[in-house]
Write a protein that holds these residues in place. Structure first.
Motif, PDB file in Angstrom:
ATOM      1  N   CYS A   1      53.372 -11.795 108.225  1.00 52.56           N
ATOM      2  CA  CYS A   1      53.604 -11.789 106.784  1.00 52.56           C
ATOM      3  C   CYS A   1      54.096 -10.408 106.356  1.00 52.56           C
ATOM      4  CB  CYS A   1      52.312 -12.114 106.024  1.00 52.56           C
ATOM      5  SG  CYS A   1      51.650 -13.758 106.382  1.00 52.56           S
TER       6      CYS A   1
ATOM      7  N   ILE B   1      47.071 -13.834 112.441  1.00 53.84           N
ATOM      8  CA  ILE B   1      47.982 -13.675 111.312  1.00 53.84           C
ATOM      9  C   ILE B   1      47.938 -12.209 110.920  1.00 53.84           C
ATOM     10  CG2 ILE B   1      46.190 -14.437 109.674  1.00 53.84           C
ATOM     11  CD1 ILE B   1      48.573 -15.457 107.911  1.00 53.84           C
TER      12      ILE B   1
ATOM     13  N   TRP C   1      51.200 -15.672 113.316  1.00 53.57           N
ATOM     14  CA  TRP C   1      52.126 -15.668 112.187  1.00 53.57           C
ATOM     15  C   TRP C   1      52.173 -14.274 111.574  1.00 53.57           C
ATOM     16  CZ3 TRP C   1      48.492 -19.191 113.473  1.00 53.57           C
ATOM     17  CH2 TRP C   1      48.961 -20.455 113.844  1.00 53.57           C
TER      18      TRP C   1
ATOM     19  N   VAL D   1      49.127 -23.264 107.521  1.00 56.27           N
ATOM     20  CA  VAL D   1      48.679 -23.489 108.893  1.00 56.27           C
ATOM     21  C   VAL D   1      47.449 -24.388 108.929  1.00 56.27           C
ATOM     22  CG1 VAL D   1      47.665 -22.343 110.916  1.00 56.27           C
ATOM     23  CG2 VAL D   1      49.673 -21.342 109.781  1.00 56.27           C
TER      24      VAL D   1
ATOM     25  N   ASP E   1      55.938 -14.762 115.958  1.00 56.49           N
ATOM     26  CA  ASP E   1      55.800 -15.520 114.711  1.00 56.49           C
ATOM     27  C   ASP E   1      56.032 -17.006 114.963  1.00 56.49           C
ATOM     28  OD1 ASP E   1      55.361 -15.930 112.024  1.00 56.49           O
ATOM     29  OD2 ASP E   1      57.361 -15.315 111.393  1.00 56.49           O
ATOM     30  N   GLY E   2      54.992 -17.801 114.671  1.00 59.89           N
ATOM     31  CA  GLY E   2      55.067 -19.233 114.895  1.00 59.89           C
ATOM     32  C   GLY E   2      54.753 -19.647 116.317  1.00 59.89           C
ATOM     33  N   LYS E   3      54.461 -18.676 117.180  1.00 65.69           N
ATOM     34  CA  LYS E   3      54.151 -18.977 118.583  1.00 65.69           C
ATOM     35  C   LYS E   3      52.717 -18.576 118.925  1.00 65.69           C
ATOM     36  CE  LYS E   3      58.987 -18.418 119.937  1.00 65.69           C
ATOM     37  NZ  LYS E   3      59.958 -17.644 120.758  1.00 65.69           N
TER      38      LYS E   3
ATOM     39  N   ALA F   1      48.966 -22.381 119.147  1.00 66.68           N
ATOM     40  CA  ALA F   1      49.182 -20.929 119.104  1.00 66.68           C
ATOM     41  C   ALA F   1      48.149 -20.204 119.957  1.00 66.68           C
ATOM     42  CB  ALA F   1      49.133 -20.433 117.667  1.00 66.68           C
TER      43      ALA F   1
ATOM     44  N   ARG G   1      53.845  -7.838 109.304  1.00 66.20           N
ATOM     45  CA  ARG G   1      55.086  -7.601 110.029  1.00 66.20           C
ATOM     46  C   ARG G   1      55.411  -6.105 109.957  1.00 66.20           C
ATOM     47  NH1 ARG G   1      57.795 -11.125 107.757  1.00 66.20           N
ATOM     48  NH2 ARG G   1      57.775 -12.812 109.312  1.00 66.20           N
TER      49      ARG G   1
ATOM     50  N   THR H   1      50.542 -18.565 103.940  1.00 70.72           N
ATOM     51  CA  THR H   1      50.699 -18.891 105.358  1.00 70.72           C
ATOM     52  C   THR H   1      49.424 -19.498 105.932  1.00 70.72           C
ATOM     53  OG1 THR H   1      52.301 -17.095 105.596  1.00 70.72           O
ATOM     54  CG2 THR H   1      51.320 -17.972 107.613  1.00 70.72           C
TER      55      THR H   1
END
Length: 384
Positions: A318, A298, A316, A333, A311-313, A343, A301, A329
């Motif tokens: 932020c 995590i 994540w 999760v 993101d999401g794969k 992930a 960004r 987040t």
């Protein structure tokens, strides 16, 4: 082809630039590419070998982990005359890099630079933002005669181009998927540090303002109580904020100091989640190391991190410096921990495609193209 490499940071310093360059030098040795390396001497570590020349350095007064090299240009010039490089690579724009730049310009040796650090963003954290225009003026002067400036991410390339630096190329990073491997999760980390909590959250990096350590602290404090009591924080590294961080971190936090090799690989593999709020990364080597270990990330960004983390794969993303977004987040999760496994598997698959050998071989090929490009008007006489 003969390569001269200049840098103001090198092994045994622990940072992404030093470790990347140390690995590059080993690859040049493996590929039998003749080279000379000009770097600062760190403490009492004697790096001198026939191809590595180190010079005295002093610590930066407000950041002792960073050092200012005190190169002997006459000694450097003498060695370069003997070696007769086909290409000079400057990996930093300061004292050591300027020596390489001066020699390249004076004697018409093709030269390139690589850009590793968002120094202008660091200025904000040290209340020196007013100096940013002067810094970029200097950077444009430093890079103007380079055949190319290699950047580690597209975001960094765009910033350099926007600041008027021409001839910018991409040089990404790799990861050692043999060292960093999910199979290193053996339970030894939990035993060594007496960890009893269900989850381990990991941070690896310098404890310095530009790494957004204040945001890391806010994440620690902001986790919901039900989750907070089930998490142990493993904090790997050191830096000028270490003492402050020790005082403010929760009781369920362990400071390991610097780790490398197998102990570092075991820490990555033992973690359930890698928490990395830094918004100043040009790339993010630690993100790839976490991926290779099967641990999702995590991150902010921003910078190179946003180009690595799907993101999401594979993890994540932020908003930068938004501790509440990180907390929200993480909580979301952790309500479905199976997301971590999914992930982590995708992160490992991504890392397996990021080979150091392929990346360095591509760089050596680029060296050859640039050394033979004939763009420098002077011949390489190496005369005084």
């Amino acid at each position: 082809m003969r390569i001269a490499l200049f840098s103001d940071t090198y092994y045994p310093q622990v940072n992404g630039v030093a470790l990347t360059l140390n690995r590059l030098v080993r690859h040049l040795e493996h590929r039998r590419v003749p080279h000379r390396v000009f770097v600062p001497k760190i403490a009492d570590d004697d790096l001198f070998r026939s191809n590595i020349h180190s010079f005295s350095s002093i610590p930066l007064f407000f950041y002792p982990e960073c050092r200012i090299a005190l190169p002997n240009y006459l000694s450097i010039r003498s060695e370069l005359r003997r070696f007769r490089p086909d290409l000079i690579h400057m990996a930093s724009p300061f004292n050591m890099g300027v020596c390489g730049l001066h020699y390249g310009r004076k004697y018409g040796v093709p030269h390139i630079a690589s850009y590793h650090t968002h120094f202008d963003r660091y200025l904000d954290y040290y209340h020196l933002k007013f100096a940013s225009p002067l810094l970029w003026r200097y950077m444009r002067w430093f890079h103007e005669s380079c055949l190319t400036t290699l950047a580690p991410s597209r975001e960094t390339m765009e910033q350099l181009i926007g600041q008027g630096i021409r001839r910018v190329g991409l040089w990404q990073r790799g990861v050692d998927c043999h060292l960093f491997d999910p199979g290193k999760q053996t339970g030894s980390v939990r035993e060594k540090y007496g960890i009893r909590e269900r989850y381990i959250f990991l941070y690896v990096g310098r404890f310095a303002p530009e790494k957004d350590i204040d945001i890391l602290l806010s994440i620690m404090a902001g986790l919901p109580e039900s989750l907070r009591d089930n998490v142990h924080w493993l904090l790997v590294g050191s830096g000028p904020l270490l003492n402050d961080l020790r005082l403010q971190a929760p009781a369920n936090a362990t400071f390991t100091g610097y780790l490398s090799g197998e102990p570092l690989a075991e820490a990555y593999a033992a973690a359930d989640l890698f928490v990395f709020p830094s918004s100043t990364e040009t790339f993010g080597n630690v993100v790839l190391e976490s991926f290779a270990s099967g641990t999702p990330v995590i991150g902010a960004r921003a910078g190179g991190v946003k180009e690595l983390v799907g993101d999401g794969k594979t993890g994540w993303l932020c908003p930068p410096r938004d501790g509440e977004a990180f907390v929200h987040t993480i909580a979301r999760v952790m309500q479905n921990p199976s997301l971590l496994d999914t992930a982590g598997s995708q992160a490992r698959a991504y890392a397996l495609c990021q080979s150091w050998d392929a990346i360095f071989d591509g760089l050596i090929e680029r060296y050859g193209q640039l050394a033979g490009s004939g763009n420098n008007p002077k011949d390489q006489s190496h005369s005084a």
